[in-house]
Scaffold this active site. Structure first.
Site, PDB file in Angstrom:
ATOM      1  N   ARG A 117      -7.729  -0.566  -6.064  1.00 11.96           N
ATOM      2  CA  ARG A 117      -8.101  -1.941  -5.613  1.00 11.96           C
ATOM      3  C   ARG A 117      -9.171  -2.575  -6.689  1.00 11.96           C
ATOM      4  O   ARG A 117      -9.292  -3.598  -6.928  1.00 11.96           O
ATOM      5  CB  ARG A 117      -8.388  -2.270  -4.204  1.00 11.96           C
ATOM      6  N   HIS A 154       1.541   2.073   3.793  1.00 12.69           N
ATOM      7  CA  HIS A 154       0.556   3.207   4.189  1.00 12.69           C
ATOM      8  C   HIS A 154       0.743   3.657   5.579  1.00 12.69           C
ATOM      9  O   HIS A 154       0.875   3.067   6.474  1.00 12.69           O
ATOM     10  CB  HIS A 154      -0.741   2.539   3.831  1.00 12.69           C
ATOM     11  N   CYS A 195      -6.453   4.307  -3.082  1.00 10.85           N
ATOM     12  CA  CYS A 195      -6.622   3.036  -2.490  1.00 10.85           C
ATOM     13  C   CYS A 195      -7.927   2.266  -3.146  1.00 10.85           C
ATOM     14  O   CYS A 195      -7.891   1.333  -3.897  1.00 10.85           O
ATOM     15  CB  CYS A 195      -6.831   2.921  -1.069  1.00 10.85           C
ATOM     16  N   HIS A 229     -10.934  -2.664   1.586  1.00 10.65           N
ATOM     17  CA  HIS A 229     -11.243  -1.338   1.095  1.00 10.65           C
ATOM     18  C   HIS A 229     -12.258  -1.207  -0.126  1.00 10.65           C
ATOM     19  O   HIS A 229     -11.991  -0.322  -1.040  1.00 10.65           O
ATOM     20  CB  HIS A 229      -9.879  -0.525   0.884  1.00 10.65           C
ATOM     21  N   SER A 278      -8.487   1.561   5.250  1.00 14.61           N
ATOM     22  CA  SER A 278      -7.163   2.045   5.728  1.00 14.61           C
ATOM     23  C   SER A 278      -6.689   2.076   6.833  1.00 14.61           C
ATOM     24  O   SER A 278      -7.555   2.245   7.974  1.00 14.61           O
ATOM     25  CB  SER A 278      -6.664   3.275   5.037  1.00 14.61           C
ATOM     26  N   ASP A 302       0.989  -1.252  -0.030  1.00 19.15           N
ATOM     27  CA  ASP A 302       0.000  -0.031   0.058  1.00 19.15           C
ATOM     28  C   ASP A 302       0.773   1.241   0.035  1.00 19.15           C
ATOM     29  O   ASP A 302       1.579   1.462   0.935  1.00 19.15           O
ATOM     30  CB  ASP A 302      -0.935  -0.104   1.186  1.00 19.15           C
ATOM     31  N   ASP A 303       0.942   1.883  -1.143  1.00 16.46           N
ATOM     32  CA  ASP A 303       1.409   3.241  -1.189  1.00 16.46           C
ATOM     33  C   ASP A 303       2.992   3.224  -1.299  1.00 16.46           C
ATOM     34  O   ASP A 303       3.793   4.068  -0.926  1.00 16.46           O
ATOM     35  CB  ASP A 303       1.164   4.306   0.145  1.00 16.46           C
ATOM     36  N   LYS A 358      -5.723  -5.799   3.850  1.00 15.67           N
ATOM     37  CA  LYS A 358      -6.624  -4.702   3.589  1.00 15.67           C
ATOM     38  C   LYS A 358      -7.485  -4.881   2.558  1.00 15.67           C
ATOM     39  O   LYS A 358      -7.035  -5.255   1.446  1.00 15.67           O
ATOM     40  CB  LYS A 358      -5.760  -3.467   3.405  1.00 15.67           C
ATOM     41  N   ASP A 391      -0.403  -0.538  -4.701  1.00 19.12           N
ATOM     42  CA  ASP A 391      -1.921  -0.005  -5.276  1.00 19.12           C
ATOM     43  C   ASP A 391      -1.742   1.599  -5.661  1.00 19.12           C
ATOM     44  O   ASP A 391      -2.857   1.937  -6.374  1.00 19.12           O
ATOM     45  CB  ASP A 391      -2.754   0.217  -4.284  1.00 19.12           C
ATOM     46  N   ASN A 392      -0.608   2.228  -5.318  1.00 24.42           N
ATOM     47  CA  ASN A 392      -0.481   3.737  -5.843  1.00 24.42           C
ATOM     48  C   ASN A 392       0.904   4.120  -5.388  1.00 24.42           C
ATOM     49  O   ASN A 392       1.459   3.538  -4.555  1.00 24.42           O
ATOM     50  CB  ASN A 392      -1.475   4.700  -5.546  1.00 24.42           C
ATOM     51  N   LYS A 429       1.202   9.850  -4.746  1.00 26.52           N
ATOM     52  CA  LYS A 429      -0.189   9.394  -4.615  1.00 26.52           C
ATOM     53  C   LYS A 429      -0.821  10.647  -4.717  1.00 26.52           C
ATOM     54  O   LYS A 429      -0.815  11.630  -4.277  1.00 26.52           O
ATOM     55  CB  LYS A 429      -0.223   8.542  -3.235  1.00 26.52           C
TER      56      LYS A 429
HETATM   57 MG    MG Z   1      -2.590   3.105  -1.151  1.00 24.68          MG
END
Ligand code: MG
Length: 445
Positions: A51, A192, A47, A102, A125, A7-8, A100, A244-245, A265
Site C-alpha cells: 500500500r 483477506h 499489505c 494499514h 488488517s 486485499d489478497d 483499510k 495489494d498482493n 502472498k
Molecule cells: Mg493484502
C-alpha cells in the site's frame, strides 16, 4: 478518479483473468470497456509495504514501510511522503480513503494527515481482531474510524463491503453536488481472511464463501459505476481496480486463485506479486486494450500526476509514467529496465526485466505437501523452502517451473548487475532510505 484495491485477491480470481467458478460481470465489463494488464505487479507481496508503494509511487524500501504493520507498531508512512491523495488535492480534488488503511494508526499517520479529506474504515488488517472465527488471537478490539475519531469497535464484518461501497457512493454524490472533482481510494478489507459476505451474497455464488465475497466485491463496483452513470460523470471518471498482493494460500478454500502462478502472498514468486489490473477511462483508454508489458503499482502516481497536470513529489520516486501503455498506444514498451521485488526486511529477492524473471538466492514459505486448510482454518507454512539463483522465461513458463539460467549466462550476469545497482540505490536491509528504522517485532507477514 476511483481507485479500488482488493486485499489478497489473486491474479486468477476474476472472470476476465480466466476464473470460471464464480462470476465477476462488472469487473469483466470494466476490462472490456477499458484496459486489462496481464503482467501487472505489486511492489511487495504483503499489505502495508504494497500500500505504501500504491500511494507514494516508491518502492517500500525507499519510504521505510516493510511487511504488515500490527496494532503494536509505532511507526507509519512519514508525513514528508507525497501520496496520490496529495497529488489529487493539489489540483483541487475532494479526496476520501474508505476501507483499510494499514500505513500507521496513530493520529500522525492517519489518512487525514496524508491528503485525504475523509477516512472511513479500519486502520489495519481485518484479521487483527479478537473476533476472527477460524484463527482467534489475542488482538485488541478492532476500531472503525470516522476521520481521526474511533466511532465503534467492530463486532461483525458481514457488512464491510456493503458499508464501504455505500460510503464511496455517498462521497461521490456529495462531491458532484458540490461540483468538485473527486478521488476515492476504496481499499476493501476483503477477500483477506477472515472472510465475510452480507446476507444477500452468502451462498449466492455456489462456489463457497470465497466466491460469495468476490461476487459481492464485483457488485460493489457495479453499484459505484451505476452511481457514476446516474450522476452523469461516468465518461469523465478514471476507474482503476487492482489488488495489494496475491492469495493467502495457507487459508485453503478461503484463499484466492493464482490462476496457475507459483506460490502466493508473502513470496516474490508470480503468485505473490502479480495481480489483476483493470482501468477504464472513456475517451482516453481505448476499449478492449490488453497490455502484456510489465508495469507496477508504483507507476500509478506519476501516471495520474501527468493526467491531472500536477507536479511530481519533491522527493525522488521510483514509478514511471505508463500513460502510453495504459492508453494502448501501438508499440508502447515498459519504461522500466527492471521491476524489483523486495521482501523480508527489504531484501531484494527477484526482478522482472522484459520476459525474464531472475530470482536471487532466497528462502521462502510454502505449503507442506498434502496439507491444506479446511473451513478457513489456516495451516502453518513451511518457512524452510529455498530457491537458488534462477532465471525463468515468463512468456514460455509463467509458472516459474524451469530454471534456464545455465542457457543464458550473459543475461544472468546483466540482471545480477542490475540487481547490484538496485541494492546500492535502495538498500537491502531493514532501514528505509528516508523512513524510520523498522524493528523486527513491529511487523508481521
Ligand atoms: Mg493484502
Amino acid at each position: 478518479m476511483v481507485l479500488i484495491v482488493a486485499d489478497d485477491l489473486g491474479w486468477g480470481d476474476l472472470g476476465c483473468y480466466g476464473q470460471r467458478k464464480w462470476r465477476t460481470p462488472h469487473l469483466d465489463a470494466l476490462a472490456e470497456r477499458g484496459a486489462r494488464f496481464t503482467d501487472f505487479y505489486v511492489a511487495q507481496p504483503v499489505c502495508s509495504a504494497s500500500r505504501a508503494a500504491i500511494l507514494t509511487g516508491c518502492y517500500p524500501n525507499r519510504v521505510g514501510i516493510q511487511g504488515a504493520l500490527v496494532p503494536s507498531s509505532l511507526h507509519g508512512l512519514a508525513a514528508s511522503e507525497t501520496t496520490l491523495a496529495e497529488v489529487a488535492r493539489s489540483r483541487g480534488y475532494a479526496t476520501a480513503c474508505i476501507g483499510k488503511w494499514h500505513l500507521g494508526w496513530q493520529p500522525q499517520f492517519l489518512p487525514t494527515r496524508q491528503g485525504f479529506d475523509e477516512f472511513f474504515g479500519i486502520p489495519y488488517s481485518n484479521d487483527m481482531w479478537p473476533g476472527h472465527p477460524e484463527n482467534p488471537k489475542d488482538w485488541p478490539a478492532l476500531p472503525l474510524f470516522e476521520g481521526e475519531r474511533v466511532i465503534e469497535f467492530v463486532e461483525d464484518q458481514s457488512e464491510f463491503t456493503a458499508r464501504y461501497t455505500a460510503r464511496a457512493v455517498d462521497f461521490i454524490e456529495r462531491s458532484v453536488a458540490q461540483r468538485r472533482n473527486f478521488f476515492v481510494y476504496l481499499a476493501h478489507p476483503m477477500p483477506h481472511a477472515p472472510l465475510f459476505a452480507s446476507s444477500s451474497f452468502r451462498g449466492r455464488s455456489g462456489a463457497g464463501l470465497y466466491g460469495d465475497v468476490i461476487e459481492e466485491l464485483d457488485a460493489s463496483l457495479g453499484a459505484i459505476d451505476a452511481a457514476l452513470e446516474r450522476l452523469g460523470v461516468a465518461d469523465d471518471t478514471l476507474i482503476v481496480f487492482t489488488s495489494d498482493n496475491g492469495p493467502w494460500l495457507s487459508y485453503g478454500e478461503h484463499a484466492g486463485d493464482t490462476g496457475g502462478l507459483r506460490e502466493g502472498k508473502g513470496t516474490t514468486f508470480e503468485g505473490g506479486v502479480r495481480v489483476p489490473f483493470i482501468a477504464r477511462w472513456p475517451g482516453r483508454i481505448r476499449a478492449g486494450t490488453v497490455v502484456s508489458e510489465p508495469a507496477m503499482t508504483i507507476d500509478l502516481l506519476p501516471t495520474i500526476a501527468r493526467a491531472l497536470d500536477a507536479p511530481l513529489p519533491p522527493l525522488p520516486i521510483d514509478g514511471c509514467d505508463i500513460t502510453a501503455l495504459l492508453t494502448g498506444e501501438p508499440g508502447a514498451r515498459s519504461p522500466h529496465d527492471a521491476l524489483l521485488f523486495h521482501y523480508h526486511a527489504g531484501h531484494l529477492e527477484a526482478l522482472r526485466a522484459g520476459r525474464w524473471k531472475l530470482h536471487l538466492p532466497h528462502s521462502y514459505r510454502t505449503l507442506r505437501e498434502g496439507e491444506r486448510a479446511r473451513d478457513g482454518v489456516p495451516v502453518e507454512y513451511d518457512y524452510g523452502a529455498r530457491i537458488e539463483l534462477s532465471l525463468f522465461d515468463l512468456e514460455d513458463d509463467p509458472g516459474e517451473t524451469r530454471n534456464v539460467a545455465a542457457e543464458h549466462p550473459a543475461l544472468v550476469e546483466r540482471l545480477c548487475a542490475l540487481a547490484e545497482r538496485a541494492v546500492q540505490e535502495l538498500g537491502d536491509g531493514s532501514r528505509g532510505l528516508r523512513g524510520s528504522a523498522v524493528r523486527a517485532a513491529d511487523v508481521a507477514d
